[in-house]
Every structure is written in C-alpha cells, then in structure tokens.
Design a protein around this motif. Structure first.
Motif, PDB file in Angstrom:
ATOM      1  N   ASP A 256      32.079 -30.165 -19.288  1.00  0.00           N
ATOM      2  CA  ASP A 256      31.060 -29.372 -19.984  1.00  0.00           C
ATOM      3  C   ASP A 256      30.949 -28.099 -19.453  1.00  0.00           C
ATOM      4  O   ASP A 256      31.868 -27.750 -18.559  1.00  0.00           O
ATOM      5  CB  ASP A 256      29.527 -30.002 -19.605  1.00  0.00           C
ATOM      6  CG  ASP A 256      29.312 -30.601 -18.189  1.00  0.00           C
ATOM      7  OD1 ASP A 256      29.991 -29.749 -17.451  1.00  0.00           O
ATOM      8  OD2 ASP A 256      28.380 -31.073 -17.948  1.00  0.00           O
ATOM      9  N   SER A 257      30.251 -27.335 -19.853  1.00  0.00           N
ATOM     10  CA  SER A 257      30.024 -25.802 -19.236  1.00  0.00           C
ATOM     11  C   SER A 257      29.819 -25.677 -17.817  1.00  0.00           C
ATOM     12  O   SER A 257      29.950 -24.500 -17.184  1.00  0.00           O
ATOM     13  CB  SER A 257      29.456 -25.150 -20.346  1.00  0.00           C
ATOM     14  OG  SER A 257      27.916 -25.391 -20.491  1.00  0.00           O
ATOM     15  N   GLU A 258      28.974 -26.773 -17.554  1.00  0.00           N
ATOM     16  CA  GLU A 258      28.216 -26.749 -16.204  1.00  0.00           C
ATOM     17  C   GLU A 258      29.494 -26.861 -15.097  1.00  0.00           C
ATOM     18  O   GLU A 258      29.743 -26.328 -14.139  1.00  0.00           O
ATOM     19  CB  GLU A 258      27.248 -27.428 -16.146  1.00  0.00           C
ATOM     20  CG  GLU A 258      26.381 -27.466 -14.592  1.00  0.00           C
ATOM     21  CD  GLU A 258      25.247 -28.251 -14.664  1.00  0.00           C
ATOM     22  OE1 GLU A 258      24.809 -28.469 -13.352  1.00  0.00           O
ATOM     23  OE2 GLU A 258      24.876 -29.002 -15.556  1.00  0.00           O
ATOM     24  N   GLY A 259      30.085 -28.162 -15.187  1.00  0.00           N
ATOM     25  CA  GLY A 259      30.971 -28.407 -14.307  1.00  0.00           C
ATOM     26  C   GLY A 259      32.569 -27.709 -14.529  1.00  0.00           C
ATOM     27  O   GLY A 259      33.271 -27.549 -13.564  1.00  0.00           O
ATOM     28  N   GLN A 260      32.666 -27.228 -15.592  1.00  0.00           N
ATOM     29  CA  GLN A 260      33.920 -26.602 -15.953  1.00  0.00           C
ATOM     30  C   GLN A 260      35.262 -27.224 -15.744  1.00  0.00           C
ATOM     31  O   GLN A 260      36.275 -26.617 -15.189  1.00  0.00           O
ATOM     32  CB  GLN A 260      34.088 -25.085 -14.914  1.00  0.00           C
ATOM     33  CG  GLN A 260      32.971 -24.083 -15.242  1.00  0.00           C
ATOM     34  CD  GLN A 260      33.150 -23.458 -16.578  1.00  0.00           C
ATOM     35  OE1 GLN A 260      34.286 -23.107 -17.040  1.00  0.00           O
ATOM     36  NE2 GLN A 260      32.054 -23.343 -17.367  1.00  0.00           N
TER      37      GLN A 260
ATOM     38  N   SER B 134      32.116 -32.491 -24.030  1.00  0.00           N
ATOM     39  CA  SER B 134      32.276 -31.679 -25.092  1.00  0.00           C
ATOM     40  C   SER B 134      33.320 -31.818 -25.923  1.00  0.00           C
ATOM     41  O   SER B 134      34.515 -31.872 -25.497  1.00  0.00           O
ATOM     42  CB  SER B 134      31.909 -30.409 -24.823  1.00  0.00           C
ATOM     43  OG  SER B 134      32.190 -29.358 -25.648  1.00  0.00           O
TER      44      SER B 134
ATOM     45  N   ASP C  42      36.509 -25.092  -5.995  1.00  0.00           N
ATOM     46  CA  ASP C  42      34.983 -24.863  -6.304  1.00  0.00           C
ATOM     47  C   ASP C  42      34.462 -23.411  -5.496  1.00  0.00           C
ATOM     48  O   ASP C  42      35.114 -23.230  -4.501  1.00  0.00           O
ATOM     49  CB  ASP C  42      33.897 -25.815  -6.128  1.00  0.00           C
ATOM     50  CG  ASP C  42      33.834 -26.953  -7.153  1.00  0.00           C
ATOM     51  OD1 ASP C  42      34.509 -26.728  -8.164  1.00  0.00           O
ATOM     52  OD2 ASP C  42      33.593 -28.036  -6.819  1.00  0.00           O
TER      53      ASP C  42
ATOM     54  N   SER D 285      29.172 -24.319  -4.254  1.00  0.00           N
ATOM     55  CA  SER D 285      29.118 -25.306  -5.002  1.00  0.00           C
ATOM     56  C   SER D 285      29.702 -26.379  -3.862  1.00  0.00           C
ATOM     57  O   SER D 285      29.280 -27.692  -3.683  1.00  0.00           O
ATOM     58  CB  SER D 285      30.124 -25.153  -6.126  1.00  0.00           C
ATOM     59  OG  SER D 285      29.342 -24.497  -6.818  1.00  0.00           O
TER      60      SER D 285
ATOM     61  N   ARG E 158      27.837 -29.802  -2.606  1.00  0.00           N
ATOM     62  CA  ARG E 158      28.514 -31.019  -2.949  1.00  0.00           C
ATOM     63  C   ARG E 158      28.791 -31.560  -1.635  1.00  0.00           C
ATOM     64  O   ARG E 158      28.520 -33.138  -1.394  1.00  0.00           O
ATOM     65  CB  ARG E 158      29.979 -30.931  -3.543  1.00  0.00           C
ATOM     66  CG  ARG E 158      30.638 -32.179  -3.990  1.00  0.00           C
ATOM     67  CD  ARG E 158      32.018 -32.046  -4.663  1.00  0.00           C
ATOM     68  NE  ARG E 158      32.882 -31.492  -3.790  1.00  0.00           N
ATOM     69  CZ  ARG E 158      33.510 -30.214  -3.983  1.00  0.00           C
ATOM     70  NH1 ARG E 158      33.056 -29.485  -4.932  1.00  0.00           N
ATOM     71  NH2 ARG E 158      34.389 -29.737  -2.975  1.00  0.00           N
TER      72      ARG E 158
END
Length: 309
Positions: free
Chosen positions: A73-77, A108, A282, A286, A290
C-alpha cells in the motif's frame, strides 16, 4: 527537666540524619533511572544500526536480495522500496543474480501493477542478470501479481501461494439506522458519486458498476500471470478463482517452479553464495517506531508467557 535539652538535640540529630539518608536515596534512584534510560537508548540505537544478517560489503561476485514484505500500500511503500532496491542491485556490476524475498499477503492492485511493470522494464535493460522470487510464508494476491514478472518462483512446501482474484469490502448500516430512527441526508452532484456509501441502501445499478470494475481488474491480473508464467500454467478451473495453494501444490499447477530457500537458490541456481541485502532502510523515525513496537511486544509476551518450558 535537665534532660530535656539533651533529648531535643538527639531528636534534631535523628531528623537531620533521616533527611540526609532520604536525600541520598533519592539521588541513587535518580541515578539508577538515568542509567536505565541511557541503557535503553544505547540498546535501541544498537538495534537500529546493527547488521541485518546479510553481508553489506560488495566484495566480489554475489547474489542480491531485496525483500517484499507486508501489505502493498502507499503507507508501507513495499512496492516502491522493492523497485528501488532492485535498481541498486541491477546497477552493481558484481551482482550475478537477484532474489526477491517475498512474504506479503498482497494489497493495492494499482501499486502491484506498477511494480510489475517496473520489474519487466529492469529485466529488459539487464537481460544477463536472472531474477527469482523465493516465497517464505505467503505470496498472495498483489504479491503474486509482482512475482509473476520474475524468471522463476521458488517456494517452501508449506508456503501459501496464489489468491489470483480481487476483493472489495464494506459494510451496510442502512437497516440499523432505520431501526434507530436515524435519517441519512446525502447530497451529490452526479448520480453515482455516492456509490458504495455504507449508510445508504444498495443500488443494483451501482453494484453492477462495482462488479464490472472488479471483473476488469481481475482480467488484468489474469493476463499478467499468463504473460509471466506462460506455458508453465496448467489448466485448472480453480487457478484464477482467488483461492490459495500450499507451495507443494502450487508447483504442479505451474504457479511455482520448485522448492527452494534464499540460500539454496543463491548457492545452487545463481552459483554465488554471498548474499547482499539491497532492501532500502526505513527512515530513522520509522525504524525507531518499529523497534519500540518490537520491544513493547516482547515485554508483554514476557509478562503473559504461559508456554510449557
């Protein structure tokens, strides 16, 4: 009465001594907590910057590894980081082959399609460098969409592979609102602008539109898989039904090419034992978040661990 002054002096001395002891105790506790937090900070920094377990020194011929992990998705890239890592691996003249370490449930369709297109472009630019996917736990849906661009796909016998389908989820609250006496007031410009609104009754015409979108994306997915896997795919009615298979069953269906791990593929297929991890790191924030999450989870598991030892 003559002993009274002596008694008062002793009391004052005891109070003063107790105050000094309490001050010393307070200072010790402050020092302890400061040292403890310093230790936590040092440990966290060590975790952040410690080696990932793969060699990062580009010494001689090697197998490049790039991870495809988590939801796409666009959040985790996940897709964007995969492509970035692949570009760096291809640009290194010492790379003899590339492995995508896949462990993703998908995500996605658009981002998966973008990653698939970029991989095909990179392969055309670097035809001499083979690209393989090694599935660990799961490579489903959008992950398999991406994996189909590789030269070969290797799995563990218990890996989950497939899920060649598309899903659209949602909820409907219109009946519950009617029972509660709540009125939905929705204004739109465009007859289909409110399509999928969970607080409005389903419109059969709009549902047909949504289903047509899902069907079109599904056909795009099927076309990409057929293009990537070619004649290796077997004619099975469930192949594009959206179900998943274990790795041992995916091989006869042509969804995978054989059993293998990262080390075995690097050693036996690519013939370059040395692994170099090209997965982009990251950003600092981030990584801190994590690692803090991992530390917190470990603490909770320790508190509530009831396993037999």
């Amino acid at each position: 009465m003559e002993h009274e002054p002596h008694w008062e002096r002793q009391l004052i001395e005891k109070l003063a001594s107790a105050g000094l002891i309490e001050q010393r105790r307070t200072r010790r506790w402050k020092t302890f907590f400061r040292l403890m937090w310093l230790g936590v900070a040092i440990g966290l920094l060590f975790l952040l910057f410690s080696s990932s377990g793969f060699e990062r020194e580009h010494a001689g011929k090697h197998t490049a590894m790039v991870a495809l992990e988590g939801v796409i998705d666009s959040e985790g890239q996940a897709g964007a980081k995969l492509v970035e890592g692949l570009k760096q691996a291809y640009d290194d003249p010492n790379t003899r082959g590339i492995i995508i370490r896949a462990n993703s449930p998908g995500g996605s369709p658009a981002l998966s399609g973008i990653a698939n297109d970029e991989i095909r472009l990179l392969k055309k630019r670097h035809p001499a460098v083979p690209l393989y996917v090694v599935v660990e736990e799961v490579c489903a849906s959008g992950c398999y969409y991406i994996a189909a661009a590789a030269d070969r796909i290797y799995v563990d016998k218990a890996s989950l592979v497939g899920s060649i389908g598309v899903i659209s989820e949602g909820f409907g609250f219109d009946k519950a609102m009617g029972k509660l006496g709540i009125e939905r007031r929705l204004a739109t410009a465009g007859s289909n602008k409110g399509m999928g609104d969970p607080f409005s009754p389903q419109d059969p015409r709009q549902e047909a539109i949504r289903q047509s979108l899902l069907n079109e994306i599904h056909q795009q997915f099927i076309a990409v898989v057929k293009q990537g896997r070619g004649q290796r795919l077997h004619n099975d009615p469930d192949l594009f039904s959206g179900r998943v298979w274990l790795g041992s069953s995916a091989i006869p269906l042509g969804l995978a090419d054989g059993l293998g791990s990262i080390n075995s593929v690097a050693r036996d297929i690519i013939k370059a034992d040395t692994l170099v991890d090209y997965t982009p790191d990251d950003d600092f924030a981030s990584r801190v978040a994590r690692q803090m999450g991992v530390m917190f989870r470990g603490s909770v598991q320790t508190l509530f661990d009831t396993r037999w030892r």
